[in-house]
Each structure stands twice: as structure tokens, then as C-alpha cells.
Design an enzyme around this catalytic site. Structure first.
Site, PDB file in Angstrom:
ATOM      1  CG  ASP A 101      -2.049   0.951   1.157  1.00 25.44           C
ATOM      2  OD1 ASP A 101      -2.313   1.468   0.057  1.00 25.44           O
ATOM      3  OD2 ASP A 101      -2.684   1.205   2.198  1.00 25.44           O
TER       4      ASP A 101
ATOM      5  CG  ASN B 104       2.111   1.550  -5.156  1.00 29.90           C
ATOM      6  OD1 ASN B 104       2.968   1.350  -4.309  1.00 29.90           O
ATOM      7  ND2 ASN B 104       1.676   0.601  -5.975  1.00 29.90           N
ATOM      8  N   GLY B 105       0.056   5.463  -4.311  1.00 28.63           N
ATOM      9  CA  GLY B 105      -0.570   6.746  -4.644  1.00 28.63           C
ATOM     10  C   GLY B 105       0.013   7.871  -3.797  1.00 28.63           C
TER      11      GLY B 105
ATOM     12  CD1 TRP C 170       7.492   6.794  -2.643  1.00 30.25           C
ATOM     13  CD2 TRP C 170       6.899   7.170  -4.778  1.00 30.25           C
ATOM     14  NE1 TRP C 170       8.649   6.960  -3.387  1.00 30.25           N
ATOM     15  CE2 TRP C 170       8.307   7.186  -4.692  1.00 30.25           C
ATOM     16  CE3 TRP C 170       6.297   7.379  -6.015  1.00 30.25           C
ATOM     17  CZ2 TRP C 170       9.120   7.394  -5.800  1.00 30.25           C
ATOM     18  CZ3 TRP C 170       7.099   7.602  -7.123  1.00 30.25           C
ATOM     19  CH2 TRP C 170       8.503   7.609  -7.006  1.00 30.25           C
TER      20      TRP C 170
ATOM     21  NE  ARG D 140      -4.349   6.619  -7.582  1.00 27.82           N
ATOM     22  CZ  ARG D 140      -4.204   6.264  -6.303  1.00 27.82           C
ATOM     23  NH1 ARG D 140      -3.975   7.188  -5.394  1.00 27.82           N
ATOM     24  NH2 ARG D 140      -4.307   5.012  -5.951  1.00 27.82           N
TER      25      ARG D 140
ATOM     26  CG  HIS E 289       0.120   1.967  -9.346  1.00 27.42           C
ATOM     27  ND1 HIS E 289      -0.133   1.607  -8.040  1.00 27.42           N
ATOM     28  CD2 HIS E 289      -0.992   2.632  -9.766  1.00 27.42           C
ATOM     29  CE1 HIS E 289      -1.341   2.028  -7.694  1.00 27.42           C
ATOM     30  NE2 HIS E 289      -1.875   2.659  -8.720  1.00 27.42           N
TER      31      HIS E 289
ATOM     32  CD1 TRP F 201     -12.130  -6.306 -10.613  1.00 21.87           C
ATOM     33  CD2 TRP F 201     -11.069  -5.544 -12.427  1.00 21.87           C
ATOM     34  NE1 TRP F 201     -11.368  -7.341 -11.111  1.00 21.87           N
ATOM     35  CE2 TRP F 201     -10.706  -6.894 -12.229  1.00 21.87           C
ATOM     36  CE3 TRP F 201     -10.515  -4.856 -13.513  1.00 21.87           C
ATOM     37  CZ2 TRP F 201      -9.821  -7.570 -13.074  1.00 21.87           C
ATOM     38  CZ3 TRP F 201      -9.633  -5.522 -14.356  1.00 21.87           C
ATOM     39  CH2 TRP F 201      -9.299  -6.860 -14.127  1.00 21.87           C
TER      40      TRP F 201
ATOM     41  NE  ARG G 102      -7.398   1.672  -6.289  1.00 21.54           N
ATOM     42  CZ  ARG G 102      -6.276   1.854  -5.625  1.00 21.54           C
ATOM     43  NH1 ARG G 102      -5.177   2.234  -6.255  1.00 21.54           N
ATOM     44  NH2 ARG G 102      -6.214   1.652  -4.329  1.00 21.54           N
TER      45      ARG G 102
ATOM     46  CG  LEU H 289      10.060 -17.225  -3.277  1.00 27.68           C
ATOM     47  CD1 LEU H 289       9.768 -17.171  -1.779  1.00 27.68           C
ATOM     48  CD2 LEU H 289      10.608 -15.864  -3.708  1.00 27.68           C
TER      49      LEU H 289
ATOM     50  NE  ARG I 110      -2.969  -1.688   4.485  1.00 28.39           N
ATOM     51  CZ  ARG I 110      -4.186  -1.739   3.983  1.00 28.39           C
ATOM     52  NH1 ARG I 110      -5.007  -2.687   4.341  1.00 28.39           N
ATOM     53  NH2 ARG I 110      -4.593  -0.838   3.113  1.00 28.39           N
TER      54      ARG I 110
END
Ligand code: FPP
Length: 250
Positions: A23, A25-26, A28, A36, A40, A72, A74, A134, A188
Site C-alpha cells: 500500500d 503507491n498513490g 508516494w 498515481r 505503481h 476494478w 478505480r 520460492l 502492510r
């Protein structure tokens, strides 16, 4: 070379499965006066760094909440950009995943993804299927409530389970995560204290770590700090501290 912080990690007590709500990205991007989507794009750099770091530290499973069932809604430009970034990531990283022994997995209503994204996703999963170091799981068009509903539908259409025979173990086999161990650690970023419809069933006994660091700034040292914090916790699974100390069956 291992940094000082990494030397503090107890390799015998690593979380086997780390799940991350990426969480911020926007925020930042806003701080830097960028759009935005730039946030991302920067967040993708953190994805690369964190996946590689998890593998180097010896973590066996990492799951990233990359796109929720609710995302979806957004703005269309943002949804399209996220789908494009995902496709680019898969196209660019596929070979690197194989080189690093990382197998790709995906959970969510994958059939809702645009066809071209779905195709590259399937191809990358196929390409990396024998990798053992991994497992990277991307949660895409994913919602925890949606997953539970989908599991109930599958269980009912499966046909032969009587209500009295339903238990946690056979129910969880119908979840998208049936092949994954339960998460040990949820990280988070960006300071929000909520689950946002992520892994509602699976997080029952997961240790939660929230950091104020915004996702695009999150790197290996932040992952190590989260692991060190996890390693200081006592996991009780509903038992008393004394019972856990005496190593009674969990
Ligand atoms: C939340 O930040 C982040 C997302 C909804 C998308 C996460 C996507 C990436 C990191 C890039 C693509 C991922 C992969 C795996 C290739 P937000 O937009 O809600 O941030 P805000 O709360 O600050 O607005």
C-alpha cells in the site's frame, strides 16, 4: 555480501509464508507531485527487490496483494495502467524468475483479467512450474470474501459432502490457497491498520506487522526488519504462554 541486519536473522525461525499488502503507491506519487501511475511503476521496483530478497533470505512462499476484486472500480486509466504494468512485469521477469528458482502462482478471480494478461500469466506459471526455491503468489482480482464464496460454490457443486462432514481442513481445500501453507507473517505498508478483504480465512493466526514505509520505498532492509520483529513474537495459537513453552501440541 550480507548486511549487519541480515546477520541477526534466525534462519531456523523464518516465516515460511510472508504475505504483503503493498500500500502507499498513490501517496508516494502525490508527495513527489507525480501521477498515481508513476507510484505503481515505482512500486514494481519494490516487487522485484522484495521477491529477490525473500528468496535470498530463504523464505519459501511470498504472496503479494497486487490487485483486489474492488480495484476494478478505480478510474479506467489506472486499472489499464496496472494491468499493463503486470503484463510488463511478467514478460520481463519470466526468465529471471526461472534463473532464481522462483515459481509463479496466482490466486483470485483470474478469469476476470484481460485476456492478454491472463495468457502471459498462464505462460509464466507454466514456464516456472519446476522452480523450487520460492513460490511467488500474486493475488489478482482477489477478494477474501469472494474467495470464501467461490470455495462454498465449489464445495457444493462437488456434490458429495454432507453438512455434518464439513470441517476446516476439508473446507480449506476449496480455497484458492489450497496448495499454500498458512501465512506466518502479514506485512502492510503505509501505516493503514486494516485487512482490506485480504486472506480473511487464512490470516486467522498470522502475525501482523504494519510499517509506515510506503510501498515504493520498501526494500530488503524493511523486509528484514519485519522478519526480526516476527522472530521476537510468541505465537500461541489460542494456547497459554506456559503451554507453548512446554511445547504442547499446537
Ligand atoms: C496500493 O497502493 C497498490 C495497488 C493497488 C497496486 C499494487 C501494484 C503494484 C505494486 C505494481 C504492480 C504489481 C506487480 C506484482 C507487477 P494505492 O494505490 O492504494 O496507494 P494509496 O493508498 O497511497 O493511494
Amino acid at each position: 555480501m550480507k548486511g549487519k541486519l541480515e546477520l541477526l536473522v534466525d534462519k531456523n525461525n523464518l516465516p515460511a509464508h510472508i504475505v504483503i499488502i503493498m500500500d502507499g503507491n498513490g501517496r508516494w506519487a502525490k508527495k513527489k507531485n507525480l501521477d498515481r501511475i508513476s507510484g505503481h511503476r515505482e512500486g514494481m521496483k519494490s516487487v522485484r527487490a522484495v521477491v529477490k530478497s525473500a528468496k535470498d533470505l530463504g523464505v519459501k512462499h511470498i504472496t503479494l496483494y497486487a490487485f483486489s476484486a474492488q480495484n476494478w472500480k478505480r478510474p479506467k486509466v489506472e486499472v489499464n495502467a496496472l494491468m499493463e504494468l503486470l503484463k510488463q512485469y511478467l514478460l520481463k521477469e519470466g526468465n529471471k524468475l526461472v534463473e532464481n528458482g522462483i515459481s509463479l502462482n496466482a490466486i483470485g478471480r483470474l478469469w476476470e483479467l484481460p485476456q492478454d494478461v491472463y495468457k502471459v500469466l498462464e505462460e509464466t506459471i507454466e514456464k516456472t512450474k519446476d522452480c523450487q526455491e520460492l513460490t511467488l503468489t500474486l493475488a489478482l482480482s482477489y477478494g477474501g470474501r469472494e474467495e470464501i464464496i467461490d470455495a462454498i460454490k465449489k464445495m457444493i457443486s462437488h456434490g458429495n459432502i454432507a453438512p455434518e462432514d464439513i470441517n476446516q481442513s476439508n473446507f480449506s481445500r476449496f480455497l484458492y490457497t489450497s496448495d499454500l501453507p498458512e501465512p506466518d507473517l502479514l506485512i502492510r505498508t503505509s501505516g493503514e491498520m486494516r485487512l482490506s478483504n485480504f486472506m480473511l480465512w487464512q490470516l486467522a493466526y498470522t502475525e501482523i506487522y504494519v510499517t509506515k514505509t510506503l510501498w515504493p520505498n520498501f526494500r530488503k532492509r524493511h523486509l528484514i526488519k519485519a522478519i526480526l520483529n516476527y522472530q521476537r513474537r510468541e505465537r500461541r495459537f489460542g494456547l497459554t504462554g506456559d503451554q507453548v513453552k512446554k511445547r504442547e501440541v499446537i
